[in-house]
Design an enzyme around this catalytic site. Structure first.
Site, PDB file in Angstrom:
ATOM      1  N   LYS A  41     -14.273 -17.024   3.226  1.00 29.81           N
ATOM      2  CA  LYS A  41     -15.289 -15.996   2.947  1.00 29.81           C
ATOM      3  C   LYS A  41     -14.672 -14.880   2.102  1.00 29.81           C
ATOM      4  O   LYS A  41     -13.445 -14.785   1.974  1.00 29.81           O
ATOM      5  CB  LYS A  41     -15.861 -15.452   4.248  1.00 29.81           C
ATOM      6  CG  LYS A  41     -14.868 -14.823   5.204  1.00 29.81           C
ATOM      7  CD  LYS A  41     -15.563 -14.459   6.501  1.00 29.81           C
ATOM      8  CE  LYS A  41     -14.603 -13.862   7.492  1.00 29.81           C
ATOM      9  NZ  LYS A  41     -15.289 -13.013   8.465  1.00 29.81           N
ATOM     10  N   ARG A 139     -20.752  -9.208  18.684  1.00 25.63           N
ATOM     11  CA  ARG A 139     -21.206  -9.154  17.281  1.00 25.63           C
ATOM     12  C   ARG A 139     -22.496  -9.967  17.128  1.00 25.63           C
ATOM     13  O   ARG A 139     -23.566  -9.404  17.091  1.00 25.63           O
ATOM     14  CB  ARG A 139     -20.068  -9.655  16.383  1.00 25.63           C
ATOM     15  CG  ARG A 139     -20.227  -9.344  14.936  1.00 25.63           C
ATOM     16  CD  ARG A 139     -18.935  -9.472  14.158  1.00 25.63           C
ATOM     17  NE  ARG A 139     -18.338 -10.800  14.162  1.00 25.63           N
ATOM     18  CZ  ARG A 139     -17.264 -11.133  13.453  1.00 25.63           C
ATOM     19  NH1 ARG A 139     -16.669 -10.261  12.673  1.00 25.63           N
ATOM     20  NH2 ARG A 139     -16.774 -12.352  13.511  1.00 25.63           N
ATOM     21  N   HIS A 169     -16.032 -16.411  19.004  1.00 27.06           N
ATOM     22  CA  HIS A 169     -14.978 -15.732  18.243  1.00 27.06           C
ATOM     23  C   HIS A 169     -14.241 -14.766  19.168  1.00 27.06           C
ATOM     24  O   HIS A 169     -14.876 -14.031  19.930  1.00 27.06           O
ATOM     25  CB  HIS A 169     -15.608 -14.984  17.065  1.00 27.06           C
ATOM     26  CG  HIS A 169     -14.610 -14.469  16.070  1.00 27.06           C
ATOM     27  ND1 HIS A 169     -13.651 -15.275  15.486  1.00 27.06           N
ATOM     28  CD2 HIS A 169     -14.426 -13.236  15.527  1.00 27.06           C
ATOM     29  CE1 HIS A 169     -12.923 -14.547  14.634  1.00 27.06           C
ATOM     30  NE2 HIS A 169     -13.370 -13.311  14.655  1.00 27.06           N
ATOM     31  N   ARG A 222     -10.541 -22.282  13.147  1.00 27.50           N
ATOM     32  CA  ARG A 222     -10.973 -21.593  11.930  1.00 27.50           C
ATOM     33  C   ARG A 222      -9.791 -20.768  11.425  1.00 27.50           C
ATOM     34  O   ARG A 222      -9.437 -19.750  12.009  1.00 27.50           O
ATOM     35  CB  ARG A 222     -12.195 -20.703  12.231  1.00 27.50           C
ATOM     36  CG  ARG A 222     -13.384 -21.479  12.790  1.00 27.50           C
ATOM     37  CD  ARG A 222     -14.630 -20.604  12.903  1.00 27.50           C
ATOM     38  NE  ARG A 222     -14.439 -19.413  13.691  1.00 27.50           N
ATOM     39  CZ  ARG A 222     -14.527 -19.348  15.033  1.00 27.50           C
ATOM     40  NH1 ARG A 222     -14.829 -20.430  15.734  1.00 27.50           N
ATOM     41  NH2 ARG A 222     -14.321 -18.213  15.651  1.00 27.50           N
ATOM     42  N   TYR A 268      -4.202  14.238 -12.718  1.00 29.89           N
ATOM     43  CA  TYR A 268      -5.264  15.168 -12.325  1.00 29.89           C
ATOM     44  C   TYR A 268      -4.737  16.162 -11.288  1.00 29.89           C
ATOM     45  O   TYR A 268      -4.038  15.774 -10.345  1.00 29.89           O
ATOM     46  CB  TYR A 268      -6.434  14.402 -11.713  1.00 29.89           C
ATOM     47  CG  TYR A 268      -7.287  13.681 -12.732  1.00 29.89           C
ATOM     48  CD1 TYR A 268      -8.043  14.393 -13.665  1.00 29.89           C
ATOM     49  CD2 TYR A 268      -7.332  12.297 -12.753  1.00 29.89           C
ATOM     50  CE1 TYR A 268      -8.827  13.727 -14.598  1.00 29.89           C
ATOM     51  CE2 TYR A 268      -8.122  11.618 -13.680  1.00 29.89           C
ATOM     52  CZ  TYR A 268      -8.869  12.341 -14.598  1.00 29.89           C
ATOM     53  OH  TYR A 268      -9.642  11.687 -15.510  1.00 29.89           O
ATOM     54  N   CYS A 314      -5.374   7.503 -10.942  1.00 34.74           N
ATOM     55  CA  CYS A 314      -6.601   7.641 -11.731  1.00 34.74           C
ATOM     56  C   CYS A 314      -7.457   6.383 -11.573  1.00 34.74           C
ATOM     57  O   CYS A 314      -7.070   5.430 -10.910  1.00 34.74           O
ATOM     58  CB  CYS A 314      -6.280   7.818 -13.215  1.00 34.74           C
ATOM     59  SG  CYS A 314      -5.056   9.070 -13.571  1.00 34.74           S
ATOM     60  N   ASP A 316      -8.165   4.073 -13.792  1.00 34.46           N
ATOM     61  CA  ASP A 316      -7.662   2.876 -14.480  1.00 34.46           C
ATOM     62  C   ASP A 316      -6.163   2.896 -14.718  1.00 34.46           C
ATOM     63  O   ASP A 316      -5.610   1.948 -15.264  1.00 34.46           O
ATOM     64  CB  ASP A 316      -8.330   2.752 -15.861  1.00 34.46           C
ATOM     65  CG  ASP A 316      -9.777   3.201 -15.820  1.00 34.46           C
ATOM     66  OD1 ASP A 316     -10.559   2.534 -15.138  1.00 34.46           O
ATOM     67  OD2 ASP A 316     -10.085   4.248 -16.431  1.00 34.46           O
TER      68      ASP A 316
HETATM   69  N1  PMH Z   1     -14.072 -17.066  12.461  1.00 36.32           N
HETATM   70  C1  PMH Z   1     -14.858 -15.993  12.331  1.00 36.32           C
HETATM   71  C2  PMH Z   1     -16.209 -16.023  12.947  1.00 36.32           C
HETATM   72  C3  PMH Z   1     -14.397 -14.861  11.654  1.00 36.32           C
HETATM   73  O1  PMH Z   1     -15.201 -13.794  11.546  1.00 36.32           O
HETATM   74  C4  PMH Z   1     -13.080 -14.863  11.093  1.00 36.32           C
HETATM   75  C5  PMH Z   1     -12.492 -13.684  10.411  1.00 36.32           C
HETATM   76  C6  PMH Z   1     -12.305 -16.014  11.249  1.00 36.32           C
HETATM   77  C7  PMH Z   1     -12.825 -17.087  11.947  1.00 36.32           C
HETATM   78  C8  PMH Z   1     -10.903 -16.125  10.728  1.00 36.32           C
HETATM   79  O2  PMH Z   1     -10.060 -15.214  11.346  1.00 36.32           O
HETATM   80  P1  PMH Z   1      -8.545 -15.068  10.884  1.00 36.32           P
HETATM   81  O3  PMH Z   1      -8.606 -14.613   9.465  1.00 36.32           O
HETATM   82  O4  PMH Z   1      -7.983 -14.061  11.790  1.00 36.32           O
HETATM   83  O5  PMH Z   1      -7.968 -16.420  10.989  1.00 36.32           O
HETATM   84  N2  PMH Z   1     -13.291 -12.543  10.360  1.00 36.32           N
HETATM   85  C9  PMH Z   1     -12.880 -11.297  10.113  1.00 36.32           C
HETATM   86  C10 PMH Z   1     -13.749 -10.209  10.139  1.00 36.32           C
HETATM   87  O6  PMH Z   1     -15.032 -10.333  10.356  1.00 36.32           O
HETATM   88  N3  PMH Z   1     -13.096  -9.085   9.957  1.00 36.32           N
HETATM   89  O7  PMH Z   1     -11.814  -9.393   9.822  1.00 36.32           O
HETATM   90  C11 PMH Z   1     -11.645 -10.740   9.913  1.00 36.32           C
END
Ligand code: PMH
Length: 375
Positions: A41, A139, A169, A222, A268, A314, A316
Site C-alpha cells: 500500500k 480501527r 490486525h 502480511r 530564510y 526551503c 526546493d
Molecule cells: N496489515 C494491515 C491491516 C496493516 O494496516 C499493515 C500496516 C500491515 C498489515 C503491515 O504491517 P507492517 O508494515 O508492520 O508489516 N499498516 C500500517 C498503518 O496503517 N500504519 O502504519 C502501518
C-alpha cells in the site's frame, strides 16, 4: 513529447535485490505452507508498488495487499493472476469492479453486504471477501461473535460472494510486553473457531508478529515494513531472526558551492551566520520533496563524511556546510551509504520524532524512484 525525465539529480534509489533478500529470508523463516502477502500500500511505503510487488512475488510472496481501490486497480493493471486484498473499507460502489477485476475486499458489516446484494446478482464473476475482526486495534472489523456470524451468514448466503479469508490486525506485536498481543490472539482464535467452516485463508501477523512471535503464522502473514529492510520497532530490531537490508537510498548532487566569510548568513530568516570562512553547498531538494523543515540539523554525506544542513530548509533547496571545497556535481547521500558512513532512515525518524514507516511515505512524487538490481 519525447520522454524527458530525471534531469534533477535528486533520486530515491530502490535496491530491488534488498527487497528480494528480505522476502526470501522470510520465506526461509516461515513454515513452508504459510503464504506471504506483500503489503504494497501507499506505493509500497513510497518505494514503488509494481516493481516491489514483482520482486516480492519472485522471492516467494503469493499475495498482495493494498489500502484503497485505486491502489488495487493500479496494481491489477500491471499484475494479473495474483490475489490482491484491499485492507481498508471500500465504498459499495466499488464492489462490481472488485468482482470484475478479481480484487478481494475486506468486509465487516452486514449492512454493507445488504447494500451490494441487489447488484451482486449481476456481477460478472464472484466477489471474494476476507472478513475483518477487530480484536483490539479499534480501527475496522467486527467486535463480537454474533456480529461475525451475522456478516458470515449474510455473505455465504449471497449467490456471487465467496468468503475466502478472515483476518485481524495486532496493535502491539512490535512491543516487548506480550500481554495485549496475546489477548488479541486469543480473541481472534475464538472468533475463527466460532465459524461453521474455516475460511481458506486465516491471517493475522504483520512484520513484527511474523519475525518475533511464534505460533501466529496461520495461513498467511502480511509482510510490510521489513520487506523494505526496516524494523517496525527497536524491540523487533533487537530480536530479528535474520538481518534486514534497507532498500531505499536518497541521493543528490551539489549544484552550487561557495565560500562564506564571517558574518555572512544563509537561508530564510538569515538564521545561520558564518563564524569564519567556510564552504557551503546547495542541494536541489527541499520540503516539497518531503525533506520537511523539521529535518534542519540533520546531516548528509559528502566525500564520505557527514556534513550538517544549515539554515532553514526551503521548498526546493537546502544548504549544507562543507568540510572543504567540493566541485559542482559532487555526489551527496541523504539516506544510505557513502564510503564508511551510513545514514539510516531511523536517524530521520528520530530527528522528526516519528517512526521509520513515515519517512519513505513522506518523500513526494517529485522524487523519482530509480530501481537498481543486479539480478
Ligand atoms: N496489515 C494491515 C491491516 C496493516 O494496516 C499493515 C500496516 C500491515 C498489515 C503491515 O504491517 P507492517 O508494515 O508492520 O508489516 N499498516 C500500517 C498503518 O496503517 N500504519 O502504519 C502501518
Amino acid at each position: 513529447m519525447e520522454h524527458l525525465q530525471n534531469f534533477r539529480p535528486t533520486q530515491a534509489l530502490i535496491n530491488l535485490d534488498a527487497v528480494y533478500a528480505n522476502v526470501s529470508n522470510l520465506r526461509q523463516h516461515l513454515h513452508s505452507d504459510v503464504h506471504i502477502m506483500a503489503v504494497i500500500k501507499a506505493n509500497a511505503y513510497g518505494h514503488g508498488d509494481i516493481q516491489v510487488a514483482k520482486t516480492a512475488l519472485r522471492a516467494g510472496a503469493t499475495m498482495l495487499a493494498v489500502a484503497t481501490p485505486e491502489e488495487a486497480l493500479h496494481v491489477r493493471k500491471h499484475i494479473s493472476d495474483v490475489p490482491i486484498l484491499i485492507l481498508g473499507a471500500v465504498p459499495v460502489s466499488f464492489a462490481p469492479y472488485a468482482a470484475k477485476y478479481d480484487i478481494t475486499l475486506t468486509v465487516f458489516s452486514t449492512e454493507w453486504l445488504q447494500r451490494i446484494a441487489s447488484s451482486a446478482t449481476t456481477f460478472e464473476k464472484f466477489l471474494t471477501v476476507h472478513l475483518k475482526v477487530d480484536s483490539g486495534m479499534g480501527r475496522i472489523g467486527v467486535r463480537t461473535i454474533s456480529e461475525l456470524r451475522d456478516v458470515y451468514d449474510t455473505a455465504t448466503n449471497m449467490p456471487n460472494v465467496v468468503v475466502d479469508g478472515i483476518f485481524t490486525h495486532f496493535a502491539t506485536a512490535d512491543e516487548e510486553d506480550p500481554t495485549f498481543y496475546e489477548q488479541q490472539l486469543q480473541t481472534f482464535t475464538t472468533f475463527v473457531q466460532s465459524l461453521p467452516v474455516k475460511p481458506r485463508i486465516v491471517h493475522a501477523a504483520n512484520t513484527a508478529a511474523s519475525l518475533v512471535k511464534e505460533h501466529v503464522q496461520f495461513d498467511a502473514v502480511r509482510f510490510g515494513i521489513s520487506m523494505y529492510g526496516l524494523a517496525p520497532s527497536d524491540y523487533v530490531a533487537e530480536h530479528l531472526p535474520y538481518p534486514l537490508q534497507p532498500a531505499l537510498s536518497l541521493v543528490t548532487e551539489l549544484v552550487h558551492v561557495k565560500q562564506l566569510h564571517a558574518g555572512d548568513s544563509v537561508g530564510y530568516g538569515a538564521t545561520y551566520v558564518a563564524k569564519e570562512d567556510e564552504w557551503v553547498g546547495t542541494l536541489p531538494i527541499g520540503y516539497a520533496d518531503g525533506m520537511i523543515r523539521g529535518l534542519a540539523n540533520q546531516e548528509v554525506l559528502v566525500g564520505g563524511e557527514r556534513a550538517p544542513i544549515i539554515g532553514r530548509i526551503c521548498m526546493d533547496q537546502v544548504m549544507i556546510k562543507l568540510p572543504k571545497k567540493f566541485p559542482i556535481g559532487e555526489s551527496v547521500v541523504l539516506i544510505g551509504k557513502q564510503g564508511h558512513e551510513e545514514i539510516f532512515i531511523q536517524e530521520w525518524a528520530d530527528r522528526l520524532h516519528t517512526i521509520v514507516y513515515e519517512v519513505p511515505c513522506m518523500l513526494t512524487e517529485r522524487i523519482p524512484r530509480v530501481f537498481v538490481t543486479e539480478k
